[in-house]
Design an enzyme around this catalytic site. Structure first.
Site, PDB file in Angstrom:
ATOM      1  N   ASN A 108       0.808  -0.869  -0.297  1.00  0.00           N
ATOM      2  CA  ASN A 108       0.512  -0.149  -0.248  1.00  0.00           C
ATOM      3  C   ASN A 108       1.139   1.045   0.151  1.00  0.00           C
ATOM      4  O   ASN A 108       1.100   1.524   1.000  1.00  0.00           O
ATOM      5  CB  ASN A 108      -0.770  -0.075   1.428  1.00  0.00           C
ATOM      6  CG  ASN A 108      -1.600   0.930   1.479  1.00  0.00           C
ATOM      7  OD1 ASN A 108      -1.733   2.189   0.651  1.00  0.00           O
ATOM      8  ND2 ASN A 108      -2.589   1.507   2.474  1.00  0.00           N
ATOM      9  N   TRP A 109       1.063   1.589  -0.933  1.00  0.00           N
ATOM     10  CA  TRP A 109       2.104   2.668  -1.320  1.00  0.00           C
ATOM     11  C   TRP A 109       1.329   4.052  -0.787  1.00  0.00           C
ATOM     12  O   TRP A 109       2.091   4.939  -0.342  1.00  0.00           O
ATOM     13  CB  TRP A 109       2.099   3.041  -2.794  1.00  0.00           C
ATOM     14  CG  TRP A 109       2.957   2.075  -3.839  1.00  0.00           C
ATOM     15  CD1 TRP A 109       3.377   0.944  -3.702  1.00  0.00           C
ATOM     16  CD2 TRP A 109       3.674   2.198  -4.726  1.00  0.00           C
ATOM     17  NE1 TRP A 109       3.934  -0.053  -4.255  1.00  0.00           N
ATOM     18  CE2 TRP A 109       4.283   0.886  -5.532  1.00  0.00           C
ATOM     19  CE3 TRP A 109       3.620   2.939  -5.501  1.00  0.00           C
ATOM     20  CZ2 TRP A 109       4.818   1.131  -6.350  1.00  0.00           C
ATOM     21  CZ3 TRP A 109       4.124   2.657  -7.329  1.00  0.00           C
ATOM     22  CH2 TRP A 109       4.390   1.811  -7.454  1.00  0.00           C
ATOM     23  N   LYS A 110      -0.230   4.398  -0.277  1.00  0.00           N
ATOM     24  CA  LYS A 110      -0.463   5.866  -0.069  1.00  0.00           C
ATOM     25  C   LYS A 110      -0.091   6.187  -1.054  1.00  0.00           C
ATOM     26  O   LYS A 110       0.011   6.347  -2.283  1.00  0.00           O
ATOM     27  CB  LYS A 110      -0.128   5.480   2.118  1.00  0.00           C
ATOM     28  CG  LYS A 110      -0.171   4.429   2.426  1.00  0.00           C
ATOM     29  CD  LYS A 110      -0.139   4.475   3.729  1.00  0.00           C
ATOM     30  CE  LYS A 110      -0.157   3.154   4.945  1.00  0.00           C
ATOM     31  NZ  LYS A 110       0.340   3.320   6.318  1.00  0.00           N
ATOM     32  N   HIS A 154      -9.431   1.471   5.365  1.00  0.00           N
ATOM     33  CA  HIS A 154      -8.496   1.598   6.273  1.00  0.00           C
ATOM     34  C   HIS A 154      -8.224   2.544   6.971  1.00  0.00           C
ATOM     35  O   HIS A 154      -9.311   3.425   6.660  1.00  0.00           O
ATOM     36  CB  HIS A 154      -6.874   2.306   4.804  1.00  0.00           C
ATOM     37  CG  HIS A 154      -5.902   1.336   5.309  1.00  0.00           C
ATOM     38  ND1 HIS A 154      -5.767   3.214   6.764  1.00  0.00           N
ATOM     39  CD2 HIS A 154      -4.578   1.122   5.519  1.00  0.00           C
ATOM     40  CE1 HIS A 154      -4.075   2.438   6.676  1.00  0.00           C
ATOM     41  NE2 HIS A 154      -3.670   0.989   5.997  1.00  0.00           N
ATOM     42  N   GLU A 175      -6.613   4.708   7.683  1.00  0.00           N
ATOM     43  CA  GLU A 175      -6.849   6.460   7.643  1.00  0.00           C
ATOM     44  C   GLU A 175      -7.695   6.730   7.171  1.00  0.00           C
ATOM     45  O   GLU A 175      -7.885   8.150   7.003  1.00  0.00           O
ATOM     46  CB  GLU A 175      -4.821   6.355   6.783  1.00  0.00           C
ATOM     47  CG  GLU A 175      -4.054   6.131   7.460  1.00  0.00           C
ATOM     48  CD  GLU A 175      -3.048   5.260   6.720  1.00  0.00           C
ATOM     49  OE1 GLU A 175      -2.587   5.509   5.549  1.00  0.00           O
ATOM     50  OE2 GLU A 175      -2.211   5.050   7.681  1.00  0.00           O
ATOM     51  N   GLU A 235      -5.129  -4.595  11.017  1.00  0.00           N
ATOM     52  CA  GLU A 235      -3.954  -3.674  11.302  1.00  0.00           C
ATOM     53  C   GLU A 235      -4.220  -2.762  12.480  1.00  0.00           C
ATOM     54  O   GLU A 235      -5.142  -1.839  11.954  1.00  0.00           O
ATOM     55  CB  GLU A 235      -4.256  -2.731   9.773  1.00  0.00           C
ATOM     56  CG  GLU A 235      -3.789  -3.641   8.453  1.00  0.00           C
ATOM     57  CD  GLU A 235      -3.428  -2.391   7.762  1.00  0.00           C
ATOM     58  OE1 GLU A 235      -2.022  -2.802   6.762  1.00  0.00           O
ATOM     59  OE2 GLU A 235      -4.357  -1.374   6.681  1.00  0.00           O
ATOM     60  N   GLY A 261       3.078   1.974  10.688  1.00  0.00           N
ATOM     61  CA  GLY A 261       3.786   3.695  10.969  1.00  0.00           C
ATOM     62  C   GLY A 261       4.224   3.813  12.174  1.00  0.00           C
ATOM     63  O   GLY A 261       5.050   4.954  12.082  1.00  0.00           O
ATOM     64  N   SER A 312       3.821  -1.661  10.347  1.00  0.00           N
ATOM     65  CA  SER A 312       5.049  -2.226  10.879  1.00  0.00           C
ATOM     66  C   SER A 312       6.012  -3.176  10.211  1.00  0.00           C
ATOM     67  O   SER A 312       7.156  -3.989  10.905  1.00  0.00           O
ATOM     68  CB  SER A 312       5.459  -1.692  11.646  1.00  0.00           C
ATOM     69  OG  SER A 312       4.975  -0.434  12.170  1.00  0.00           O
TER      70      SER A 312
HETATM   71  P1  13P Z   1       3.381   0.574   7.749  1.00  0.00           P
HETATM   72  O1  13P Z   1       3.589  -1.251   6.672  1.00  0.00           O
HETATM   73  O2  13P Z   1       3.968   1.691   6.761  1.00  0.00           O
HETATM   74  O3  13P Z   1       2.894   0.204   9.009  1.00  0.00           O
HETATM   75  O4  13P Z   1       1.857   0.484   7.084  1.00  0.00           O
HETATM   76  C1  13P Z   1       0.910  -0.137   7.038  1.00  0.00           C
HETATM   77  C2  13P Z   1      -0.142   0.298   6.053  1.00  0.00           C
HETATM   78  O5  13P Z   1      -0.971   1.363   6.774  1.00  0.00           O
HETATM   79  C3  13P Z   1      -0.356  -0.746   5.275  1.00  0.00           C
HETATM   80  O6  13P Z   1      -2.178  -0.153   4.648  1.00  0.00           O
END
Ligand code: 13P
Length: 262
Positions: A9-11, A95, A97, A176, A182, A222
């Site tokens: 997931n590149w966000k 997600h 976020e 998650e 993160g 993470s």
């Molecule tokens: P990180 O791997 O950067 O913690 O992010 C996880 C994530 O939100 C994947 O969707």
């Protein structure tokens, strides 16, 4: 045996140029090794078509990080699942976020899951608790009934409401925990496996046991090249959803290798 899956997931990262370089590198590295693991990347939406073309004829699939349910309509600024269906294999849904900013809720997530399935896309349904409370309570002893019906499981129940039994195996669920995203503080593999096991129970309530066992449930938060193996060692964990570490080709491929059955 179901194939494990590793999704990046590149966000909201990469320029158009960086995105192309990253998938070119992934493509090159994937040619060297034969991995028995499904691989996907979810770049920002504007890069989707170009990257899909580059990855055409490779084993790496492309997806998006969100899309609206339905086909077409008066929704300024939105992109529908129908529009991207021909160009993508996965759609990340719900997600944290997006949940935390109110952009998604149980209802919208459920509509997106159904729309993804109708359009033959794999929904990657994200669930997870916002606070660390669950883990803290857990160490005191057996989980209480209250915990069992805690938010994580409710999120999944709501997300798959009305999904046909036959479609349950097509689901990818990503557990998650928000506190692990993160932060560099991942959930322990054992804890992740325990939650995943109970998420599977939710799927079992919605379908036959055999069908529920075919769905893949991932861990995310993470995950790095150095800790991936510890998750891969646990049979309950069918793969990972990777954020930051998916932005470096070699790191991502090492995570993929950790989950390969070969
Ligand atoms: P990180 O791997 O950067 O913690 O992010 C996880 C994530 O939100 C994947 O969707």
């Amino acid at each position: 045996m179901k194939q494990r899956i590793v999704i990046g997931n590149w966000k909201m990262n990469t320029t158009a140029e960086e995105a192309v370089l990253l998938v070119e590198e992934l493509k090159k590295q994937a040619e060297y090794v034969e991995l028995d693991v499904e691989l996907g990347v979810c770049p920002p939406m504007p890069w989707l078509l170009a990257l899909n073309e580059i990855l055409d004829e490779t084993e790496i699939g492309v997806g998006v990080q969100d899309a609206e349910p339905g086909d077409f309509g008066a929704q300024t600024g939105s992109v529908s699942i129908k529009m991207i269906a021909e160009h993508a294999e996965y759609v990340i849904i719900g997600h944290s976020e997006r949940r935390s900013t109110g952009q998604d809720n149980d209802e919208s997530i459920n509509a997106k899951v159904k729309s993804a399935l109708e359009n033959s896309l794999t929904p990657v349904v994200c669930v997870g608790e916002f606070t660390h409370l669950y883990e803290k309570k857990r160490v005191r002893g057996r989980p209480t009934k209250l915990e069992e019906i805690s938010n994580i499981f409710k999120q999944l129940q709501q997300a798959i409401k009305g999904v046909a039994e036959k479609d349950i195996p097509k689901l990818v669920v990503a557990y998650e925990p928000v506190w692990a995203i993160g932060t560099g503080k991942p959930a322990s593999p054992e804890y992740a496996a325990e939650i995943i096991d109970r998420l599977r129970t939710v799927l079992k309530r919605a379908s036959k046991r055999k069908l529920a066992n075919e769905a893949r449930i991932l861990y995310g938060g993470s995950v790095t090249a150095s800790n991936a193996k510890s998750y891969a060692e646990l049979e309950e964990i069918d793969g990972v959803l990777v954020g930051g570490a998916s932005l470096k080709a070699s790191e991502f491929m090492k995570i993929a290798a950790a989950f390969s059955r070969q």
